[in-house]
Motif scaffolding. Structure first.
Motif, PDB file in Angstrom:
ATOM      1  N   TYR A 167       0.853  -1.151  -0.003  1.00 27.68           N
ATOM      2  CA  TYR A 167       0.192   0.053  -0.071  1.00 27.68           C
ATOM      3  C   TYR A 167       0.755   1.224  -0.017  1.00 27.68           C
ATOM      4  O   TYR A 167       1.920   1.212   0.562  1.00 27.68           O
ATOM      5  CB  TYR A 167      -0.780  -0.014   1.218  1.00 27.68           C
ATOM      6  CG  TYR A 167      -2.138  -0.694   1.224  1.00 27.68           C
ATOM      7  CD1 TYR A 167      -2.104  -1.992   1.443  1.00 27.68           C
ATOM      8  CD2 TYR A 167      -3.501  -0.198   0.790  1.00 27.68           C
ATOM      9  CE1 TYR A 167      -3.345  -2.947   1.411  1.00 27.68           C
ATOM     10  CE2 TYR A 167      -4.559  -1.132   0.709  1.00 27.68           C
ATOM     11  CZ  TYR A 167      -4.333  -2.512   1.048  1.00 27.68           C
ATOM     12  OH  TYR A 167      -5.435  -3.257   1.015  1.00 27.68           O
ATOM     13  N   GLN A 206       0.906   5.421   0.896  1.00 26.54           N
ATOM     14  CA  GLN A 206       0.265   6.395   1.690  1.00 26.54           C
ATOM     15  C   GLN A 206       0.846   7.747   1.237  1.00 26.54           C
ATOM     16  O   GLN A 206       1.801   8.182   2.110  1.00 26.54           O
ATOM     17  CB  GLN A 206       0.212   6.089   3.370  1.00 26.54           C
ATOM     18  CG  GLN A 206      -0.465   7.254   4.049  1.00 26.54           C
ATOM     19  CD  GLN A 206      -0.478   6.758   5.435  1.00 26.54           C
ATOM     20  OE1 GLN A 206       0.513   6.678   5.947  1.00 26.54           O
ATOM     21  NE2 GLN A 206      -1.615   6.968   6.114  1.00 26.54           N
ATOM     22  N   ARG A 225      -2.706  11.148   3.369  1.00 26.10           N
ATOM     23  CA  ARG A 225      -3.180  10.109   4.248  1.00 26.10           C
ATOM     24  C   ARG A 225      -3.949   9.055   3.742  1.00 26.10           C
ATOM     25  O   ARG A 225      -4.169   7.895   4.449  1.00 26.10           O
ATOM     26  CB  ARG A 225      -3.942  10.782   5.511  1.00 26.10           C
ATOM     27  CG  ARG A 225      -3.814  10.130   6.772  1.00 26.10           C
ATOM     28  CD  ARG A 225      -3.947  10.919   7.860  1.00 26.10           C
ATOM     29  NE  ARG A 225      -5.560  11.242   7.968  1.00 26.10           N
ATOM     30  CZ  ARG A 225      -6.204  12.346   8.549  1.00 26.10           C
ATOM     31  NH1 ARG A 225      -5.413  13.081   9.219  1.00 26.10           N
ATOM     32  NH2 ARG A 225      -7.389  12.413   8.698  1.00 26.10           N
ATOM     33  N   GLN A 226      -4.356   9.180   2.524  1.00 26.53           N
ATOM     34  CA  GLN A 226      -5.250   7.832   2.001  1.00 26.53           C
ATOM     35  C   GLN A 226      -4.378   6.943   1.721  1.00 26.53           C
ATOM     36  O   GLN A 226      -3.273   6.988   1.173  1.00 26.53           O
ATOM     37  CB  GLN A 226      -5.876   8.528   0.624  1.00 26.53           C
ATOM     38  CG  GLN A 226      -6.887   7.361   0.224  1.00 26.53           C
ATOM     39  CD  GLN A 226      -8.001   7.261   0.908  1.00 26.53           C
ATOM     40  OE1 GLN A 226      -8.768   8.141   1.122  1.00 26.53           O
ATOM     41  NE2 GLN A 226      -8.196   5.955   1.105  1.00 26.53           N
ATOM     42  N   MET A 227      -5.004   5.441   2.184  1.00 26.69           N
ATOM     43  CA  MET A 227      -4.079   4.431   1.681  1.00 26.69           C
ATOM     44  C   MET A 227      -4.365   3.986   0.516  1.00 26.69           C
ATOM     45  O   MET A 227      -5.882   3.692   0.083  1.00 26.69           O
ATOM     46  CB  MET A 227      -4.609   3.389   2.771  1.00 26.69           C
ATOM     47  CG  MET A 227      -4.000   3.748   4.339  1.00 26.69           C
ATOM     48  SD  MET A 227      -2.210   3.444   4.508  1.00 26.69           S
ATOM     49  CE  MET A 227      -2.052   1.578   4.463  1.00 26.69           C
ATOM     50  N   GLN A 283      -2.688   4.384  13.534  1.00 28.36           N
ATOM     51  CA  GLN A 283      -1.458   4.368  13.061  1.00 28.36           C
ATOM     52  C   GLN A 283      -0.555   5.444  13.718  1.00 28.36           C
ATOM     53  O   GLN A 283      -1.047   6.700  14.103  1.00 28.36           O
ATOM     54  CB  GLN A 283      -1.498   4.897  11.655  1.00 28.36           C
ATOM     55  CG  GLN A 283      -0.252   5.262  10.938  1.00 28.36           C
ATOM     56  CD  GLN A 283      -0.098   5.838   9.585  1.00 28.36           C
ATOM     57  OE1 GLN A 283      -1.222   6.263   9.104  1.00 28.36           O
ATOM     58  NE2 GLN A 283       0.805   5.621   8.797  1.00 28.36           N
ATOM     59  N   VAL A 298      -3.769   8.459  14.590  1.00 24.85           N
ATOM     60  CA  VAL A 298      -4.516   8.472  13.697  1.00 24.85           C
ATOM     61  C   VAL A 298      -5.232   7.342  13.258  1.00 24.85           C
ATOM     62  O   VAL A 298      -4.526   6.043  13.415  1.00 24.85           O
ATOM     63  CB  VAL A 298      -3.853   8.857  12.202  1.00 24.85           C
ATOM     64  CG1 VAL A 298      -4.760   9.012  10.957  1.00 24.85           C
ATOM     65  CG2 VAL A 298      -3.176   9.900  12.472  1.00 24.85           C
ATOM     66  N   PHE A 334      -7.992   4.422  11.515  1.00 26.09           N
ATOM     67  CA  PHE A 334      -8.371   4.135  10.057  1.00 26.09           C
ATOM     68  C   PHE A 334      -9.311   3.062  10.284  1.00 26.09           C
ATOM     69  O   PHE A 334      -9.099   2.214  10.773  1.00 26.09           O
ATOM     70  CB  PHE A 334      -7.321   3.794   9.134  1.00 26.09           C
ATOM     71  CG  PHE A 334      -6.470   4.824   8.434  1.00 26.09           C
ATOM     72  CD1 PHE A 334      -5.189   5.038   9.407  1.00 26.09           C
ATOM     73  CD2 PHE A 334      -6.851   5.459   7.554  1.00 26.09           C
ATOM     74  CE1 PHE A 334      -4.362   6.083   8.820  1.00 26.09           C
ATOM     75  CE2 PHE A 334      -5.866   6.507   7.119  1.00 26.09           C
ATOM     76  CZ  PHE A 334      -4.795   6.690   7.684  1.00 26.09           C
ATOM     77  N   PHE A 373      -9.845   1.813   2.534  1.00 30.62           N
ATOM     78  CA  PHE A 373      -9.564   2.392   3.543  1.00 30.62           C
ATOM     79  C   PHE A 373     -10.518   3.851   3.626  1.00 30.62           C
ATOM     80  O   PHE A 373     -10.498   4.254   2.628  1.00 30.62           O
ATOM     81  CB  PHE A 373      -8.209   2.737   3.969  1.00 30.62           C
ATOM     82  CG  PHE A 373      -7.280   1.705   4.414  1.00 30.62           C
ATOM     83  CD1 PHE A 373      -6.989   0.495   3.625  1.00 30.62           C
ATOM     84  CD2 PHE A 373      -7.071   1.530   5.701  1.00 30.62           C
ATOM     85  CE1 PHE A 373      -6.135  -0.316   4.028  1.00 30.62           C
ATOM     86  CE2 PHE A 373      -6.358   0.639   6.114  1.00 30.62           C
ATOM     87  CZ  PHE A 373      -5.744  -0.620   5.432  1.00 30.62           C
ATOM     88  N   GLY A 374     -10.748   4.026   4.887  1.00 30.55           N
ATOM     89  CA  GLY A 374     -11.267   5.375   4.839  1.00 30.55           C
ATOM     90  C   GLY A 374     -10.145   6.657   4.925  1.00 30.55           C
ATOM     91  O   GLY A 374      -8.716   6.181   4.876  1.00 30.55           O
ATOM     92  N   GLN A 375     -10.459   7.853   4.935  1.00 27.38           N
ATOM     93  CA  GLN A 375      -9.508   8.804   4.931  1.00 27.38           C
ATOM     94  C   GLN A 375      -8.750   9.150   6.320  1.00 27.38           C
ATOM     95  O   GLN A 375      -7.894  10.005   6.448  1.00 27.38           O
ATOM     96  CB  GLN A 375     -10.070  10.078   4.602  1.00 27.38           C
ATOM     97  CG  GLN A 375     -10.377   9.993   2.978  1.00 27.38           C
ATOM     98  CD  GLN A 375     -10.670  11.411   2.423  1.00 27.38           C
ATOM     99  OE1 GLN A 375     -11.456  12.242   2.644  1.00 27.38           O
ATOM    100  NE2 GLN A 375      -9.869  11.851   1.568  1.00 27.38           N
ATOM    101  N   GLY A 376      -9.386   8.564   7.277  1.00 28.12           N
ATOM    102  CA  GLY A 376      -8.610   8.560   8.659  1.00 28.12           C
ATOM    103  C   GLY A 376      -9.379   9.612   9.505  1.00 28.12           C
ATOM    104  O   GLY A 376      -9.816  10.801   9.143  1.00 28.12           O
TER     105      GLY A 376
END
Lengths: 113, 113
Positions: A37, A39, A43-45, B37, B88, B90, B104-107
């Motif tokens: 992954y 990043q 911050r988006q994975m 994270q 952070v 997620f 994943f979401g944006q956190g």
């Protein structure tokens, strides 16, 4: 138990050059999957590439390819023709039938113009 | 396409306060996950839900509770926030357990003071 190790906290590469990020893993499962992954600072994975452990052929996605060595439990990511937009944190992950995605500590990639 | 939506994106709490992080996915995925994270530690699994109606502990569950409200929603609750929970967070989802890409979401950046 399942562990993922990324031994390179930070790497640098010149634009247009090739860089390889290392990852080793350990799992007691016979059926598992491996992922890289990305990043970026947003911050988006973002999924870069995926490898099924039962497949011997190394996965490739455009400029990204992996070197999967099952016996050595190694799963490295090669980025060819590096671009400024490749600068990011890269995480290696392993997932198995226990339903969990286990991540390494990440490698920060810097791309130098 | 919304994908995985987390709310809020930022939050500051005082020590001892409680709060719930919300997560919803619109991809009809069976499995959902909560990660935290921290610098130098990668993503660590807090809790996961393999399917609607089930939840299981991950690597770092202490101080957290979760609820799989329905197939779409998976919330994370901090009952009494501590500075060590500054991180952070997620949320992620996947169609099946562990053999496909996790989205994943944006956190949520949470600070506990």
């Amino acid at each position: 138990a399942q562990t993922v190790t990324q031994s390179q906290p930070e790497m640098s590469v010149q634009e247009a050059e090739t860089v390889t990020l290392s990852c080793t893993y350990d799992t007691s499962e016979s059926d598992y999957y491996l992922f890289w992954y990305k990043q970026p600072p947003s911050r988006q994975m973002i999924l870069v590439i995926r490898q099924e452990a039962y497949k011997q052929q190394n996965a490739t996605e455009n400029r990204f390819s992996v070197n999967f060595q099952k016996a050595a439990k190694s799963f490295s990511l090669k980025i060819s023709d590096s671009q400024l937009g490749d600068a990011a944190m890269y995480f290696c992950a392993c997932s198995s039938g226990t339903y969990k995605y286990i991540f390494g500590t990440g490698t920060r990639l810097k791309v130098l113009a | 396409n919304a994908g995985v939506t987390q709310t809020p994106k930022f939050q500051v709490l005082k020590t001892g306060q409680s709060m719930t992080l919300q997560c919803a996915q619109d991809m009809n995925h069976n499995s959902m996950y909560w990660y935290r994270q921290d610098p130098g530690m990668g993503l660590r699994l807090i809790y996961y839900s393999a399917s609607e109606g089930t939840t299981d502990k991950g690597e770092v569950p202490n101080g957290y509770n979760v609820s799989r409200l329905n197939k779409r929603e998976f919330s994370l609750r901090l009952e009494s926030a501590a500075p060590s929970q500054t991180s952070v967070y997620f949320c992620a989802s996947s169609p099946k357990a562990g053999n496909t890409e996790a989205f994943f979401g944006q956190g949520t950046r949470l600070t506990v003071v």
